[in-house]
Design an enzyme around this catalytic site. Sequence first.
Site, PDB file in Angstrom:
ATOM      1  N   ASP A  63      49.657  15.553 119.661  1.00 53.95           N
ATOM      2  CA  ASP A  63      51.020  15.624 120.180  1.00 53.95           C
ATOM      3  C   ASP A  63      51.728  16.719 119.392  1.00 53.95           C
ATOM      4  O   ASP A  63      52.049  16.540 118.204  1.00 53.95           O
ATOM      5  CB  ASP A  63      51.721  14.271 119.988  1.00 53.95           C
ATOM      6  CG  ASP A  63      53.152  14.310 120.489  1.00 53.95           C
ATOM      7  OD1 ASP A  63      53.641  15.389 120.878  1.00 53.95           O
ATOM      8  OD2 ASP A  63      53.797  13.235 120.481  1.00 53.95           O
ATOM      9  N   ASN A  90      50.104  26.833 124.483  1.00 57.73           N
ATOM     10  CA  ASN A  90      50.192  26.753 125.942  1.00 57.73           C
ATOM     11  C   ASN A  90      50.801  25.438 126.437  1.00 57.73           C
ATOM     12  O   ASN A  90      51.314  25.386 127.555  1.00 57.73           O
ATOM     13  CB  ASN A  90      48.770  26.945 126.508  1.00 57.73           C
ATOM     14  CG  ASN A  90      48.652  26.451 127.933  1.00 57.73           C
ATOM     15  OD1 ASN A  90      49.035  27.142 128.878  1.00 57.73           O
ATOM     16  ND2 ASN A  90      48.124  25.234 128.109  1.00 57.73           N
ATOM     17  N   TYR A 155      64.603  24.162 129.860  1.00 59.21           N
ATOM     18  CA  TYR A 155      63.235  24.713 129.754  1.00 59.21           C
ATOM     19  C   TYR A 155      63.304  26.230 129.558  1.00 59.21           C
ATOM     20  O   TYR A 155      62.637  26.790 128.678  1.00 59.21           O
ATOM     21  CB  TYR A 155      62.488  24.349 131.037  1.00 59.21           C
ATOM     22  CG  TYR A 155      61.138  24.976 131.253  1.00 59.21           C
ATOM     23  CD1 TYR A 155      59.980  24.395 130.752  1.00 59.21           C
ATOM     24  CD2 TYR A 155      61.007  26.134 132.029  1.00 59.21           C
ATOM     25  CE1 TYR A 155      58.725  24.962 130.991  1.00 59.21           C
ATOM     26  CE2 TYR A 155      59.760  26.696 132.272  1.00 59.21           C
ATOM     27  CZ  TYR A 155      58.624  26.116 131.753  1.00 59.21           C
ATOM     28  OH  TYR A 155      57.397  26.670 132.005  1.00 59.21           O
ATOM     29  N   LYS A 159      61.922  28.504 126.513  1.00 56.88           N
ATOM     30  CA  LYS A 159      60.944  29.580 126.720  1.00 56.88           C
ATOM     31  C   LYS A 159      61.514  30.926 126.258  1.00 56.88           C
ATOM     32  O   LYS A 159      60.786  31.778 125.749  1.00 56.88           O
ATOM     33  CB  LYS A 159      60.508  29.627 128.180  1.00 56.88           C
ATOM     34  CG  LYS A 159      59.724  28.393 128.637  1.00 56.88           C
ATOM     35  CD  LYS A 159      58.392  28.235 127.907  1.00 56.88           C
ATOM     36  CE  LYS A 159      57.469  27.234 128.588  1.00 56.88           C
ATOM     37  NZ  LYS A 159      56.167  27.152 127.919  1.00 56.88           N
TER      38      LYS A 159
HETATM   39  N1  LIG Z   1      52.560  26.309 136.384  1.00 55.24           N
HETATM   40  C1  LIG Z   1      53.577  27.140 136.400  1.00 55.24           C
HETATM   41  O1  LIG Z   1      54.120  27.474 137.464  1.00 55.24           O
HETATM   42  C2  LIG Z   1      54.092  27.725 135.108  1.00 55.24           C
HETATM   43  C3  LIG Z   1      55.045  28.744 135.196  1.00 55.24           C
HETATM   44  C4  LIG Z   1      55.538  29.299 134.018  1.00 55.24           C
HETATM   45  C5  LIG Z   1      55.088  28.837 132.796  1.00 55.24           C
HETATM   46  N2  LIG Z   1      54.156  27.846 132.725  1.00 55.24           N
HETATM   47  C6  LIG Z   1      53.718  27.403 131.407  1.00 55.24           C
HETATM   48  O2  LIG Z   1      52.306  27.408 131.335  1.00 55.24           O
HETATM   49  C7  LIG Z   1      51.877  26.446 130.345  1.00 55.24           C
HETATM   50  C8  LIG Z   1      50.775  25.587 130.942  1.00 55.24           C
HETATM   51  O3  LIG Z   1      51.325  24.799 132.000  1.00 55.24           O
HETATM   52  P1  LIG Z   1      50.490  24.333 133.287  1.00 55.24           P
HETATM   53  O4  LIG Z   1      51.197  24.885 134.453  1.00 55.24           O
HETATM   54  O5  LIG Z   1      49.046  24.615 133.096  1.00 55.24           O
HETATM   55  O6  LIG Z   1      50.834  22.776 133.257  1.00 55.24           O
HETATM   56  P2  LIG Z   1      49.908  21.476 133.118  1.00 55.24           P
HETATM   57  O7  LIG Z   1      50.851  20.338 133.297  1.00 55.24           O
HETATM   58  O8  LIG Z   1      48.711  21.596 133.995  1.00 55.24           O
HETATM   59  O9  LIG Z   1      49.426  21.565 131.600  1.00 55.24           O
HETATM   60  C9  LIG Z   1      50.268  21.286 130.506  1.00 55.24           C
HETATM   61  C10 LIG Z   1      49.440  20.551 129.461  1.00 55.24           C
HETATM   62  O10 LIG Z   1      50.263  20.358 128.302  1.00 55.24           O
HETATM   63  C11 LIG Z   1      49.971  19.061 127.801  1.00 55.24           C
HETATM   64  N3  LIG Z   1      51.075  18.576 126.972  1.00 55.24           N
HETATM   65  C12 LIG Z   1      52.300  18.186 127.380  1.00 55.24           C
HETATM   66  N4  LIG Z   1      53.022  17.739 126.336  1.00 55.24           N
HETATM   67  C13 LIG Z   1      52.225  17.855 125.236  1.00 55.24           C
HETATM   68  C14 LIG Z   1      52.395  17.539 123.858  1.00 55.24           C
HETATM   69  N5  LIG Z   1      53.531  16.998 123.401  1.00 55.24           N
HETATM   70  N6  LIG Z   1      51.381  17.802 123.016  1.00 55.24           N
HETATM   71  C15 LIG Z   1      50.218  18.332 123.466  1.00 55.24           C
HETATM   72  N7  LIG Z   1      49.990  18.625 124.764  1.00 55.24           N
HETATM   73  C16 LIG Z   1      50.983  18.377 125.644  1.00 55.24           C
HETATM   74  C17 LIG Z   1      49.776  18.199 129.055  1.00 55.24           C
HETATM   75  O11 LIG Z   1      49.089  16.997 128.764  1.00 55.24           O
HETATM   76  C18 LIG Z   1      49.009  19.153 129.954  1.00 55.24           C
HETATM   77  O12 LIG Z   1      47.605  19.000 129.820  1.00 55.24           O
HETATM   78  C19 LIG Z   1      53.127  25.668 129.959  1.00 55.24           C
HETATM   79  O13 LIG Z   1      53.626  26.162 128.731  1.00 55.24           O
HETATM   80  C20 LIG Z   1      54.105  25.972 131.060  1.00 55.24           C
HETATM   81  O14 LIG Z   1      55.437  25.857 130.644  1.00 55.24           O
HETATM   82  C21 LIG Z   1      53.647  27.280 133.861  1.00 55.24           C
END
Ligand SMILES: NC(=O)c1ccc[n+]([C@@H]2O[C@H](COP(=O)([O-])OP(=O)(O)OC[C@H]3O[C@@H](n4cnc5c(N)ncnc54)[C@H](O)[C@@H]3O)[C@@H](O)[C@H]2O)c1
Length: 255
Positions: A63, A90, A155, A159
């Site tokens: 976490d 990430n 958020y 970021k």
């Molecule tokens: N998907 C999009 O459209 C998008 C757009 C811009 C930025 N992002 C960024 O990309 C990154 C990856 O996101 P994603 O889209 O793959 O989402 P996702 O939900 O598939 O993956 C996020 C992961 O983070 C883990 N997580 C959450 N809280 C946590 C904690 N406290 N400790 C450890 N792990 C934790 C979750 O369990 C999950 O596996 C993130 O930082 C997100 O903000 C995503």
Amino acid sequence: MTRFNGKMVIVTGGGGGIGGATCRRFAREGARVAVLDLDQAAAEKVVGSIRSEGGTAEAYRCDITDRASVDAAIAAAESRLGPADVLVNNAGWDVFLPFTKTVPAQWEKLIAINLVGALHMHHAVLPGMVARRSGRIVNISSDAARVGSSGEAVYAACKGGLVAFSKTIAREHARHGITVNVVCPGPTDTALFADYKQGVGNPEKLLEAFKRSIPLARIGQPEDLPGAILFFASEDAAYVTGQVLSVSGGLTMNG
Ligand SMILES: NC(=O)c1ccc[n+]([C@@H]2O[C@H](COP(=O)([O-])OP(=O)(O)OC[C@H]3O[C@@H](n4cnc5c(N)ncnc54)[C@H](O)[C@@H]3O)[C@@H](O)[C@H]2O)c1
């Protein structure tokens, strides 16, 4: 390709969409990968797929909002896989509401995961990188940081904070041979994006609107991100630090 032979890579949120694709790609290119996630089962699944292709990876429940959990996961990963050469921050989370409809408890959770979590990771991993006089850090921000995004105010603030933090850490640690760069995904088809679509209320209409406004005319896939992330983590980027790259199909090219 074996750009990362002999390298140890830590990826937070490695059980998720973008994180999983990134872990698999690092492993295919020779890295030993520590897959850290709050969701241990998701991390194990990614490790299973890496091992089935002959790669090396270990899953660790972590976490990132809890410093003791971060320290324990990093200690376990480094004792098993060796000192971290690369850190990819990430892990992320969002709640999709207009700012005035949010409550402070939601802000606290957003800030804890999207900003403080990355601070814990840097604080825990950087001393070792400084001692070894080498390291690569890649932080996953969002285009919400660059151009804003309705329904994602806190958020976006986190970021944006991560971008400013990354540039400062890049300056503080350049002399130690450590680079810090940022990748900003645009809308990418993951669990997080599925929540976003639901939050907006009319997912199909939103998808159509995105497709119309994205010059490359599609939503990103998790596999669209590792190319940029691995570039910043590679020797090819040895002279690149404090930079921000959008991977968004051209959605945000002005800004
Ligand atoms: N998907 C999009 O459209 C998008 C757009 C811009 C930025 N992002 C960024 O990309 C990154 C990856 O996101 P994603 O889209 O793959 O989402 P996702 O939900 O598939 O993956 C996020 C992961 O983070 C883990 N997580 C959450 N809280 C946590 C904690 N406290 N400790 C450890 N792990 C934790 C979750 O369990 C999950 O596996 C993130 O930082 C997100 O903000 C995503």
